[in-house]
Design an enzyme around this catalytic site. Sequence first.
Site, PDB file in Angstrom:
ATOM      1  CG  ASP A  10      -5.306  -4.591  -4.611  1.00 56.17           C
ATOM      2  OD1 ASP A  10      -5.920  -4.567  -3.323  1.00 56.17           O
ATOM      3  OD2 ASP A  10      -4.009  -4.074  -3.831  1.00 56.17           O
ATOM      4  CD  GLU A  17      -7.414   1.175   0.678  1.00 54.53           C
ATOM      5  OE1 GLU A  17      -8.073   1.248  -0.525  1.00 54.53           O
ATOM      6  OE2 GLU A  17      -6.589   1.595   0.865  1.00 54.53           O
ATOM      7  CG  HIS A  18      -7.137  -2.781   2.227  1.00 56.03           C
ATOM      8  ND1 HIS A  18      -5.878  -1.317   1.723  1.00 56.03           N
ATOM      9  CD2 HIS A  18      -7.016  -3.183   1.128  1.00 56.03           C
ATOM     10  CE1 HIS A  18      -6.573  -1.429  -0.042  1.00 56.03           C
ATOM     11  NE2 HIS A  18      -7.135  -2.690  -0.096  1.00 56.03           N
ATOM     12  CD  GLN A  66      -2.652  -1.116   0.039  1.00 62.09           C
ATOM     13  OE1 GLN A  66      -3.045  -0.383  -0.219  1.00 62.09           O
ATOM     14  NE2 GLN A  66      -2.476  -2.843  -0.556  1.00 62.09           N
ATOM     15  CG  HIS A  86      -1.505   1.366  -4.247  1.00 63.43           C
ATOM     16  ND1 HIS A  86      -1.898   2.331  -5.460  1.00 63.43           N
ATOM     17  CD2 HIS A  86      -1.493   1.057  -3.559  1.00 63.43           C
ATOM     18  CE1 HIS A  86      -2.497   1.140  -5.385  1.00 63.43           C
ATOM     19  NE2 HIS A  86      -2.397   0.205  -4.382  1.00 63.43           N
ATOM     20  CG  HIS A 142     -50.409  14.947   1.797  1.00 64.53           C
ATOM     21  ND1 HIS A 142     -49.674  16.716   1.300  1.00 64.53           N
ATOM     22  CD2 HIS A 142     -49.262  13.751   1.458  1.00 64.53           C
ATOM     23  CE1 HIS A 142     -48.674  16.220   0.891  1.00 64.53           C
ATOM     24  NE2 HIS A 142     -48.153  14.899   1.028  1.00 64.53           N
TER      25      HIS A 142
END
Length: 429
Positions: free
Chosen positions: A357, A323-324, A256, A259, A416
């Site tokens: 992934d 995230e993970h 990660q 990235h 209504h």
Amino acid sequence: MRRFDFSQPDFAQTFAAFADARRETPEDVEAIVRDVLTAVKAEGLAAVLRFARQFDRAEVDESNLRVTEEEIAQGAAACAPEVREAIALAAGRIRAYHERQRPADARFVDETGAELGWRWSPLEAVGVYVPGGRAAYPSTVLMNAVPAAAAGVSRIAMVTPPGKLQPAVLAAAQAAGVTEIWRVGGAQAVAALAYGAGPIKPVDKIVGPGNAFVTAAKRRVYGVVGIDALAGPSEIVVVADGQNRADWIAADLLSQAEHDPAAQSILITDDAAFGAAVAAEIEAQLKTLSTGEAAAQSWRDHGAIIIAPLDEAPALVDRLAPEHVEFAVADPDALAERVRHAGAMFLGRWTPEAIGDYVAGSNHVLPTSRAARFSSGLSLYDFIKRTSIVKCDERAFAALGPATVALAESEGLPAHARSAALRLGQTKS
């Protein structure tokens, strides 16, 4: 890289500050994005082409804006055979995983005799943003387009910045069921998908990652169209005991970190010596990575090793809402069952995040920046919508009408109330 020790008296305070720290893009892009969206909305294709020249230094016109079927076929054919085979494997597994998420339509009659239910239907048109350059990944195409196709979306429009389209990206688009590809990127691509621009017709929802300009544009067009999420930098937490190989865990953390310099990689372990071994292994592996510069900055600025009892790991993971998260321990399920906030969980020593992934089948488009507290990863549900169904006969309406009148009158909505009251008069006659 930060080091936290659960046994230190200031652990709770310093860890909380670390968990709450934001990793935001410092660049102010809002004004540029606002001007781009306004221009594309007003001028359409002319503005899109102008911004392509201005931002992408690309000469694109209506004659070459769309990638032709022949170009897609030729590009896909140029993809290396082993990569094509991997794309086919991944596409099949992603489709199978997401098709299992399909909910059922339902109709039932309740105790009043009213018939109630719901029906699911796919979106009509979806736009998929695929970054160009270094971030031109075929997995991005697969993870965003395959679930849309599995949901039954009839039009999947892919946009990607002008330039050479990688064969693997074209092969992935072909395998995923993408129906059209346009050479346009940045905020102008988001605007074209939202408002329409010449031959690029508007869509109902925009998905896919992008840079700060793309993210800001998606934020601004939300409401005109749907969007998937506002993605931040990648994140991973690895919970590991000392029985792991340090080089495996180091590689997982770097998967990660590579990235983005703003990505975050965190190790939680109960073994201080193992933590030190992983840290040393990371430094060694950084020297051999082609992405080492970004990964090194990420690890230096946002990485951490937390020394804590494994029993405390679920609470720490929930505080981070990553995230993970990997559980590389003897009994991963026992710890994972106690975690509430995570985009995706990878259980066991033989389940690195990288498998998710690409080919596991689950989606790698996941909530970041602690958004796992309130949101989920991309799924079939992002490409379908639910329509409620209500059907009353005279008996059912007689049972439900009086309460309708009472509530409408209490809210000061006489039309209504009248809508129901008139029918109640008919039932009483």
